[in-house]
Scaffold this motif. Structure first.
Motif, PDB file in Angstrom:
ATOM      1  N   LEU A 120       0.859  -1.183   0.000  1.00  0.00           N
ATOM      2  CA  LEU A 120       0.000   0.000   0.000  1.00  0.00           C
ATOM      3  C   LEU A 120       0.894   1.231   0.000  1.00  0.00           C
ATOM      4  CD1 LEU A 120      -1.913  -2.291   0.953  1.00  0.00           C
ATOM      5  CD2 LEU A 120      -3.038  -0.595   2.365  1.00  0.00           C
ATOM      6  N   ALA A 121       0.654   2.134  -0.922  1.00  0.00           N
ATOM      7  CA  ALA A 121       1.480   3.338  -1.066  1.00  0.00           C
ATOM      8  C   ALA A 121       1.008   4.439  -0.115  1.00  0.00           C
ATOM      9  CB  ALA A 121       1.403   3.840  -2.509  1.00  0.00           C
ATOM     10  N   PRO A 122       1.903   5.363   0.234  1.00  0.00           N
ATOM     11  CA  PRO A 122       1.490   6.520   1.026  1.00  0.00           C
ATOM     12  C   PRO A 122       0.364   7.273   0.308  1.00  0.00           C
ATOM     13  CG  PRO A 122       3.874   6.409   0.901  1.00  0.00           C
ATOM     14  CD  PRO A 122       3.335   5.381  -0.061  1.00  0.00           C
ATOM     15  N   TRP A 123      -0.610   7.687   1.094  1.00  0.00           N
ATOM     16  CA  TRP A 123      -1.820   8.312   0.541  1.00  0.00           C
ATOM     17  C   TRP A 123      -2.147   9.497   1.433  1.00  0.00           C
ATOM     18  CZ3 TRP A 123      -6.923   5.049  -0.087  1.00  0.00           C
ATOM     19  CH2 TRP A 123      -7.852   5.761  -0.827  1.00  0.00           C
ATOM     20  N   LYS A 124      -1.826  10.679   0.949  1.00  0.00           N
ATOM     21  CA  LYS A 124      -1.939  11.892   1.765  1.00  0.00           C
ATOM     22  C   LYS A 124      -3.359  12.125   2.280  1.00  0.00           C
ATOM     23  CE  LYS A 124       0.031  16.443   2.084  1.00  0.00           C
ATOM     24  NZ  LYS A 124       1.363  16.347   2.623  1.00  0.00           N
ATOM     25  N   TYR A 156      11.270 -10.622  -2.608  1.00  0.00           N
ATOM     26  CA  TYR A 156       9.813 -10.488  -2.727  1.00  0.00           C
ATOM     27  C   TYR A 156       9.439  -9.697  -3.968  1.00  0.00           C
ATOM     28  CZ  TYR A 156       9.239 -12.221   2.035  1.00  0.00           C
ATOM     29  OH  TYR A 156       9.241 -13.004   3.153  1.00  0.00           O
ATOM     30  N   SER A 157       8.385 -10.131  -4.642  1.00  0.00           N
ATOM     31  CA  SER A 157       7.744  -9.358  -5.696  1.00  0.00           C
ATOM     32  C   SER A 157       6.568  -8.651  -5.043  1.00  0.00           C
ATOM     33  CB  SER A 157       7.239 -10.264  -6.815  1.00  0.00           C
ATOM     34  OG  SER A 157       8.312 -10.918  -7.436  1.00  0.00           O
ATOM     35  N   LEU A 158       6.538  -7.348  -5.157  1.00  0.00           N
ATOM     36  CA  LEU A 158       5.512  -6.557  -4.492  1.00  0.00           C
ATOM     37  C   LEU A 158       4.372  -6.244  -5.452  1.00  0.00           C
ATOM     38  CD1 LEU A 158       7.909  -4.072  -2.658  1.00  0.00           C
ATOM     39  CD2 LEU A 158       6.986  -6.243  -1.824  1.00  0.00           C
ATOM     40  N   ILE A 159       3.163  -6.481  -5.001  1.00  0.00           N
ATOM     41  CA  ILE A 159       1.969  -6.162  -5.787  1.00  0.00           C
ATOM     42  C   ILE A 159       1.381  -4.882  -5.218  1.00  0.00           C
ATOM     43  CG2 ILE A 159      -0.324  -6.927  -6.490  1.00  0.00           C
ATOM     44  CD1 ILE A 159       0.700  -9.834  -5.972  1.00  0.00           C
ATOM     45  N   ASN A 160       1.353  -3.836  -6.029  1.00  0.00           N
ATOM     46  CA  ASN A 160       0.843  -2.540  -5.575  1.00  0.00           C
ATOM     47  C   ASN A 160      -0.681  -2.541  -5.569  1.00  0.00           C
ATOM     48  OD1 ASN A 160       3.344  -1.118  -5.177  1.00  0.00           O
ATOM     49  ND2 ASN A 160       3.590  -1.207  -7.393  1.00  0.00           N
ATOM     50  N   VAL A 161      -1.238  -2.166  -4.438  1.00  0.00           N
ATOM     51  CA  VAL A 161      -2.687  -2.079  -4.277  1.00  0.00           C
ATOM     52  C   VAL A 161      -3.111  -0.665  -4.652  1.00  0.00           C
ATOM     53  CG1 VAL A 161      -4.611  -2.244  -2.646  1.00  0.00           C
ATOM     54  CG2 VAL A 161      -2.648  -3.807  -2.441  1.00  0.00           C
ATOM     55  N   PRO A 162      -4.066  -0.523  -5.595  1.00  0.00           N
ATOM     56  CA  PRO A 162      -4.483   0.825  -5.983  1.00  0.00           C
ATOM     57  C   PRO A 162      -5.268   1.524  -4.869  1.00  0.00           C
ATOM     58  CG  PRO A 162      -5.787  -0.836  -7.145  1.00  0.00           C
ATOM     59  CD  PRO A 162      -4.742  -1.571  -6.351  1.00  0.00           C
ATOM     60  N   SER A 167     -13.257  -1.505   0.830  1.00  0.00           N
ATOM     61  CA  SER A 167     -13.810  -2.704   0.191  1.00  0.00           C
ATOM     62  C   SER A 167     -13.221  -2.913  -1.197  1.00  0.00           C
ATOM     63  CB  SER A 167     -15.335  -2.649   0.141  1.00  0.00           C
ATOM     64  OG  SER A 167     -15.772  -1.556  -0.611  1.00  0.00           O
ATOM     65  N   GLU A 168     -12.950  -1.847  -1.928  1.00  0.00           N
ATOM     66  CA  GLU A 168     -12.309  -1.983  -3.243  1.00  0.00           C
ATOM     67  C   GLU A 168     -10.901  -2.547  -3.116  1.00  0.00           C
ATOM     68  OE1 GLU A 168     -14.503   1.652  -5.682  1.00  0.00           O
ATOM     69  OE2 GLU A 168     -12.680   2.083  -4.542  1.00  0.00           O
ATOM     70  N   ARG A 169     -10.179  -2.101  -2.102  1.00  0.00           N
ATOM     71  CA  ARG A 169      -8.821  -2.606  -1.899  1.00  0.00           C
ATOM     72  C   ARG A 169      -8.849  -4.081  -1.485  1.00  0.00           C
ATOM     73  NH1 ARG A 169      -5.324   1.917   1.255  1.00  0.00           N
ATOM     74  NH2 ARG A 169      -3.897   1.991  -0.510  1.00  0.00           N
ATOM     75  N   ALA A 170      -9.783  -4.443  -0.620  1.00  0.00           N
ATOM     76  CA  ALA A 170      -9.921  -5.848  -0.211  1.00  0.00           C
ATOM     77  C   ALA A 170     -10.286  -6.705  -1.415  1.00  0.00           C
ATOM     78  CB  ALA A 170     -10.965  -5.982   0.890  1.00  0.00           C
TER      79      ALA A 170
END
Length: 180
Positions: A120-124, A156-162, A167-170
Motif C-alpha cells: 500500500l502506497a502513502p496516501w496523503k 519479494y515481488s511486491l503487488i501494488n494495491v491501488p 472494500s475496493e482494496r480488499a
C-alpha cells in the motif's frame, strides 16, 4: 492444507490496519500489527517513544512478536492468512533509522517467508498522525522506500494495491489471489 501467508505492507498511515480489519470482518484469518501494542506497553512504563529511545529493544520485541505470529499460523487449515506487516519490516525500519542490528534480524527475514506481498502506497488524503504514529507524511514516504528496498532485497515481488475504498482494496487483493 498449509495456509498461504499473505502480507500487507506499506509505510505508516497507508491503510494497512483498516484493510486487515475489513478482511477479518469478511471471515479471513488475520494477524494484526503489533507495534502499537509494544509502544503502548512502553508508554505505560513511562517511555514515550520506545522506537526513538531504544530502537534495538523495540525492534527485538517486534521481531519476536512477528515470528510468533508466523509460527501461530503453522497449523491453520484456512486458505489464506493475512498479516499486517512482516518480519522484513523490522530490518527496513532499522535501516531507515541507521541503527545497527544483529544478524539474527537478517536470518529471520530469510528463514520466515511469506507467499504473496501486497504494498500500500502513502496516501496523503488518509494519512493521520496520532499518539503512536509520530512520523510526518514526508517521513512515511521515505520509510516506504526503505520497505520496498528491504523486501526486494529478500526476493519479494511486491503487488501494488491501488487507491480506493477499503472494500475496493480488499476486493483487489482477493481477486488477485484467486487469479494467481
Amino acid at each position: 492444507m498449509n495456509t498461504k501467508r499473505i502480507l500487507i505492507i506499506g509505510g505508516p498511515g497507508t491503510g494497512k490496519s483498516t484493510l486487515i480489519t475489513e478482511l477479518e470482518q469478511q471471515g479471513h484469518t488475520c494477524f494484526h500489527e503489533i507495534s502499537r501494542e509494544v509502544t503502548a506497553a512502553a508508554q505505560k512504563k513511562g517511555i514515550e517513544q520506545l522506537f526513538l529511545t531504544q530502537p534495538l529493544l523495540f525492534s527485538e520485541l517486534l521481531l519476536e512478536g512477528r515470528i510468533q505470529q508466523f509460527n501461530d499460523a503453522e497449523n491453520l487449515t484456512v486458505e489464506y492468512t493475512f498479516y499486517d506487516r512482516g518480519i522484513p519490516d523490522v530490518a527496513a525500519y532499522m535501516d531507515y533509522t541507521g541503527d545497527e542490528y544483529p544478524d539474527v534480524f537478517r536470518e529471520a527475514c530469510k528463514n520466515y517467508t511469506y507467499d504473496v506481498t501486497f504494498m500500500l502506497a502513502p496516501w496523503k488524503e488518509i494519512y493521520e498522525q496520532d499518539d503512536e504514529r509520530y512520523e510526518s507524511f514526508e517521513q512515511a514516504e521515505t520509510i516506504q522506500k526503505y520497505l520496498t528496498s528491504a523486501y526486494e532485497s529478500y526476493g519479494y515481488s511486491l503487488i501494488n494495491v491501488p487507491f480506493g475504498s477499503v472494500s475496493e482494496r480488499a476486493d483487489f487483493i482477493l481477486n488477485t489471489l484467486k487469479n494467481n
